[in-house]
Design a protein around this motif. Structure first.
Motif, PDB file in Angstrom:
ATOM      1  N   LEU A 239       0.824  -1.206   0.000  1.00  0.00           N
ATOM      2  CA  LEU A 239       0.000   0.000   0.000  1.00  0.00           C
ATOM      3  C   LEU A 239       0.863   1.263   0.000  1.00  0.00           C
ATOM      4  O   LEU A 239       0.547   2.242  -0.688  1.00  0.00           O
ATOM      5  CB  LEU A 239      -0.939  -0.005   1.208  1.00  0.00           C
ATOM      6  N   VAL A 240       1.943   1.247   0.753  1.00  0.00           N
ATOM      7  CA  VAL A 240       2.865   2.391   0.760  1.00  0.00           C
ATOM      8  C   VAL A 240       3.459   2.580  -0.634  1.00  0.00           C
ATOM      9  O   VAL A 240       3.575   3.711  -1.134  1.00  0.00           O
ATOM     10  CB  VAL A 240       3.973   2.188   1.809  1.00  0.00           C
ATOM     11  N   GLU A 241       3.814   1.480  -1.265  1.00  0.00           N
ATOM     12  CA  GLU A 241       4.367   1.540  -2.622  1.00  0.00           C
ATOM     13  C   GLU A 241       3.355   2.135  -3.601  1.00  0.00           C
ATOM     14  O   GLU A 241       3.698   2.989  -4.432  1.00  0.00           O
ATOM     15  CB  GLU A 241       4.757   0.128  -3.064  1.00  0.00           C
ATOM     16  N   LEU A 242       2.097   1.707  -3.497  1.00  0.00           N
ATOM     17  CA  LEU A 242       1.048   2.255  -4.357  1.00  0.00           C
ATOM     18  C   LEU A 242       0.882   3.755  -4.132  1.00  0.00           C
ATOM     19  O   LEU A 242       0.743   4.532  -5.085  1.00  0.00           O
ATOM     20  CB  LEU A 242      -0.284   1.554  -4.079  1.00  0.00           C
ATOM     21  N   ASN A 243       0.898   4.162  -2.867  1.00  0.00           N
ATOM     22  CA  ASN A 243       0.736   5.582  -2.561  1.00  0.00           C
ATOM     23  C   ASN A 243       1.910   6.397  -3.102  1.00  0.00           C
ATOM     24  O   ASN A 243       1.722   7.500  -3.630  1.00  0.00           O
ATOM     25  CB  ASN A 243       0.596   5.783  -1.058  1.00  0.00           C
ATOM     26  N   ASP A 244       3.110   5.856  -2.987  1.00  0.00           N
ATOM     27  CA  ASP A 244       4.282   6.546  -3.531  1.00  0.00           C
ATOM     28  C   ASP A 244       4.154   6.720  -5.047  1.00  0.00           C
ATOM     29  O   ASP A 244       4.515   7.771  -5.598  1.00  0.00           O
ATOM     30  CB  ASP A 244       5.559   5.768  -3.203  1.00  0.00           C
ATOM     31  N   GLU A 245       3.630   5.690  -5.709  1.00  0.00           N
ATOM     32  CA  GLU A 245       3.481   5.753  -7.167  1.00  0.00           C
ATOM     33  C   GLU A 245       2.477   6.826  -7.579  1.00  0.00           C
ATOM     34  O   GLU A 245       2.720   7.596  -8.518  1.00  0.00           O
ATOM     35  CB  GLU A 245       3.037   4.389  -7.702  1.00  0.00           C
ATOM     36  N   VAL A 246       1.349   6.887  -6.890  1.00  0.00           N
ATOM     37  CA  VAL A 246       0.342   7.873  -7.274  1.00  0.00           C
ATOM     38  C   VAL A 246       0.801   9.283  -6.909  1.00  0.00           C
ATOM     39  O   VAL A 246       0.551  10.243  -7.648  1.00  0.00           O
ATOM     40  CB  VAL A 246      -1.034   7.532  -6.655  1.00  0.00           C
ATOM     41  N   MET A 247       1.521   9.426  -5.805  1.00  0.00           N
ATOM     42  CA  MET A 247       2.026  10.743  -5.431  1.00  0.00           C
ATOM     43  C   MET A 247       3.084  11.235  -6.414  1.00  0.00           C
ATOM     44  O   MET A 247       3.204  12.443  -6.657  1.00  0.00           O
ATOM     45  CB  MET A 247       2.594  10.711  -4.011  1.00  0.00           C
ATOM     46  N   ALA A 248       3.832  10.315  -6.997  1.00  0.00           N
ATOM     47  CA  ALA A 248       4.844  10.705  -7.983  1.00  0.00           C
ATOM     48  C   ALA A 248       4.200  11.308  -9.229  1.00  0.00           C
ATOM     49  O   ALA A 248       4.817  12.113  -9.932  1.00  0.00           O
ATOM     50  CB  ALA A 248       5.688   9.491  -8.363  1.00  0.00           C
ATOM     51  N   LYS A 249       2.948  10.942  -9.493  1.00  0.00           N
ATOM     52  CA  LYS A 249       2.237  11.464 -10.658  1.00  0.00           C
ATOM     53  C   LYS A 249       1.325  12.642 -10.320  1.00  0.00           C
ATOM     54  O   LYS A 249       0.877  13.357 -11.223  1.00  0.00           O
ATOM     55  CB  LYS A 249       1.374  10.360 -11.283  1.00  0.00           C
ATOM     56  N   ALA A 250       1.029  12.829  -9.051  1.00  0.00           N
ATOM     57  CA  ALA A 250      -0.035  13.754  -8.654  1.00  0.00           C
ATOM     58  C   ALA A 250       0.216  15.188  -9.095  1.00  0.00           C
ATOM     59  O   ALA A 250      -0.729  15.926  -9.412  1.00  0.00           O
ATOM     60  CB  ALA A 250      -0.231  13.699  -7.142  1.00  0.00           C
ATOM     61  N   GLY A 251       1.467  15.610  -9.131  1.00  0.00           N
ATOM     62  CA  GLY A 251       1.772  16.985  -9.497  1.00  0.00           C
ATOM     63  C   GLY A 251       1.321  17.367 -10.892  1.00  0.00           C
ATOM     64  O   GLY A 251       1.138  18.553 -11.192  1.00  0.00           O
ATOM     65  N   ALA A 252       1.115  16.376 -11.743  1.00  0.00           N
ATOM     66  CA  ALA A 252       0.660  16.654 -13.106  1.00  0.00           C
ATOM     67  C   ALA A 252      -0.849  16.874 -13.171  1.00  0.00           C
ATOM     68  O   ALA A 252      -1.362  17.317 -14.204  1.00  0.00           O
ATOM     69  CB  ALA A 252       1.054  15.507 -14.034  1.00  0.00           C
ATOM     70  N   TYR A 253      -1.550  16.595 -12.065  1.00  0.00           N
ATOM     71  CA  TYR A 253      -3.009  16.652 -12.076  1.00  0.00           C
ATOM     72  C   TYR A 253      -3.594  17.560 -10.995  1.00  0.00           C
ATOM     73  O   TYR A 253      -4.791  17.839 -11.016  1.00  0.00           O
ATOM     74  CB  TYR A 253      -3.584  15.239 -11.916  1.00  0.00           C
ATOM     75  N   PHE A 254      -2.746  17.997 -10.057  1.00  0.00           N
ATOM     76  CA  PHE A 254      -3.222  18.820  -8.947  1.00  0.00           C
ATOM     77  C   PHE A 254      -2.252  19.970  -8.704  1.00  0.00           C
ATOM     78  O   PHE A 254      -1.032  19.796  -8.802  1.00  0.00           O
ATOM     79  CB  PHE A 254      -3.344  17.984  -7.663  1.00  0.00           C
ATOM     80  N   ILE A 255      -2.812  21.118  -8.359  1.00  0.00           N
ATOM     81  CA  ILE A 255      -1.980  22.267  -8.004  1.00  0.00           C
ATOM     82  C   ILE A 255      -1.544  22.163  -6.550  1.00  0.00           C
ATOM     83  O   ILE A 255      -0.360  22.262  -6.229  1.00  0.00           O
ATOM     84  CB  ILE A 255      -2.748  23.582  -8.254  1.00  0.00           C
ATOM     85  N   THR A 256      -2.509  21.951  -5.662  1.00  0.00           N
ATOM     86  CA  THR A 256      -2.212  21.849  -4.233  1.00  0.00           C
ATOM     87  C   THR A 256      -2.102  20.387  -3.835  1.00  0.00           C
ATOM     88  O   THR A 256      -3.063  19.624  -3.977  1.00  0.00           O
ATOM     89  CB  THR A 256      -3.308  22.524  -3.388  1.00  0.00           C
ATOM     90  N   LEU A 257      -0.934  19.995  -3.361  1.00  0.00           N
ATOM     91  CA  LEU A 257      -0.728  18.652  -2.829  1.00  0.00           C
ATOM     92  C   LEU A 257      -0.685  18.747  -1.306  1.00  0.00           C
ATOM     93  O   LEU A 257      -0.048  19.651  -0.762  1.00  0.00           O
ATOM     94  CB  LEU A 257       0.576  18.049  -3.349  1.00  0.00           C
ATOM     95  N   PRO A 258      -1.347  17.843  -0.606  1.00  0.00           N
ATOM     96  CA  PRO A 258      -1.387  17.949   0.858  1.00  0.00           C
ATOM     97  C   PRO A 258       0.017  17.903   1.454  1.00  0.00           C
ATOM     98  O   PRO A 258       0.765  16.948   1.212  1.00  0.00           O
ATOM     99  CB  PRO A 258      -2.193  16.717   1.281  1.00  0.00           C
ATOM    100  N   PRO A 259       0.396  18.913   2.224  1.00  0.00           N
ATOM    101  CA  PRO A 259       1.704  18.865   2.880  1.00  0.00           C
ATOM    102  C   PRO A 259       1.709  17.962   4.109  1.00  0.00           C
ATOM    103  O   PRO A 259       2.773  17.571   4.587  1.00  0.00           O
ATOM    104  CB  PRO A 259       1.943  20.323   3.278  1.00  0.00           C
ATOM    105  N   GLN A 260       0.514  17.634   4.608  1.00  0.00           N
ATOM    106  CA  GLN A 260       0.436  16.791   5.794  1.00  0.00           C
ATOM    107  C   GLN A 260       0.863  15.356   5.455  1.00  0.00           C
ATOM    108  O   GLN A 260       0.543  14.826   4.394  1.00  0.00           O
ATOM    109  CB  GLN A 260      -0.990  16.772   6.364  1.00  0.00           C
TER     110      GLN A 260
END
Length: 349
Positions: A99-120
């Motif tokens: 699950l951590v690996e999956l989350n890391d993968e989606v977060m690596a792509k998130a910047g291309a789809y979201f302006i604000t990424l949760p800093p928490q």
């Protein structure tokens, strides 16, 4: 209980009490924050069930599973030990690492789809053993407003067979990134809005976003490109929410019995009879609430489609997501007006 039994009825729907139809209409309005009728919601549910079932069948056939109903083949796949983490401490650690690996993968792509990424920070942890018997398969708790506690995605590991590997991606995308963690954590960053909108009491908005997040993980972020069974898990989860539209309105507006609702859900979802019975009995005592999830997702998808159609090449997905997430929780009707105003501003800009 004996005194109550003498006047009790087997009817499951709220239609059975005085003004039950009006009470249910109010419950639907409260849960969906729309003016859709029970008949409209029921019809949407039936159509969505048919669409999703067809897409699930195509994946199952491609995997060589051709015999039996869609739900029967899903049950067969759920029981396949090749997809199940060992029900041991080591197996549970392996699941958490996945699950951590999956989350890391989606977060690596998130910047291309979201302006604000949760800093928490997000933590992925096991549901405490003392509460696992009464807990769902997974859930999310947002960070503390003062920053003293991170956001946490809890996964129920009482029996690892309850969550085969192929069901986990969509659960993570719903509860963590880009689902509840993005929406509930990001909302805490918004300035100049009431606390009420930061803590998101509008179920159709918050659950609608989480289901929308499941969808864009496939359609935009391409997270299932090499994982057809993961995509099947996404569709299975979506089917569950679509069935809710049918059975909730079926019992409370169309006078379905409890048993009819159980039979329909069993036939369409592939869940066990115990799981389905618990769900149906929840809907009996909480009319309308189960319709909020899918209603919210479809509303956000409709708003996006309108923005794409009207803005054409000027449509910016990152800005659309920023608009939806960074204005705080709100009823769907107000969100729709917010999107319409944004479209008008973009056209005029």
């Amino acid at each position: 209980f004996e005194d109550m039994a003498a006047t009790a009825t087997h009817d499951a729907g709220i239609w059975r009490i005085p003004d039950g139809d009006k009470i249910y209409a109010a419950a639907l309005h409260s849960s969906t924050s729309t003016d859709m009728t029970a008949d409209e919601i029921h019809a949407i549910g039936v159509a969505e069930v048919a669409r999703i079932e067809s897409e699930m069948d195509a994946i199952l056939v491609a995997q060589g599973l051709t015999e039996g109903s869609v739900s029967a083949r899903v049950k067969q796949l759920m029981a396949d030990p090749v997809h199940i983490f060992p029900n041991t401490d080591e197996g549970r650690k392996e699941m958490l690492s996945y699950l951590v690996e999956l989350n890391d993968e989606v977060m690596a792509k998130a910047g291309a789809y979201f302006i604000t990424l949760p800093p928490q920070k997000l933590e992925i942890v096991r549901v405490p053993e003392y509460s696992q018997d009464s807990s769902p398969g997974g859930y999310y708790n947002p960070p503390a407003l003062d920053g003293s506690r991170p956001g946490r995605f809890y996964i129920n590991q009482k029996n690892t067979a309850d969550n085969p590997r192929w069901t986990l991606p969509t659960l993570l995308y719903h509860e963590a990134a880009p689902g509840h963690h993005f929406q509930l954590s990001a909302s805490q960053l918004i300035k100049d809005v009431p606390l009420l909108r930061k803590v998101s009491p509008f179920g159709a908005y918050s659950e609608g976003w989480a289901l929308y997040a499941e969808r864009i993980a496939k359609t935009d972020m391409n997270m299932y490109a090499s994982d057809p069974l993961g995509d099947l898990g996404r569709l299975q989860a979506e089917m569950f929410r679509a069935v809710r539209l049918v059975v909730d309105t079926g019992m409370h507006a169309k006078r379905w019995s409890r048993e009819e609702a159980i039979a329909y859900m069993l036939d369409k979802t592939g869940n066990t009879e115990d799981e389905v019975t618990r769900e149906i009995e929840r809907y009996v005592v909480w009319p309308g609430q189960a319709t909020s999830y899918k209603t919210g997702q479809l509303a956000i998808l409709k708003m996006r489609a309108k923005a794409e159609a009207e803005l054409g090449e000027a449509f910016d997905l990152k800005r659309f997501h920023e608009l939806v997430l960074m204005n705080g929780a709100m009823p769907l009707g107000i969100l729709e007006k917010t999107v319409d105003d944004w479209i008008a501003d973009e056209k005029g800009g």
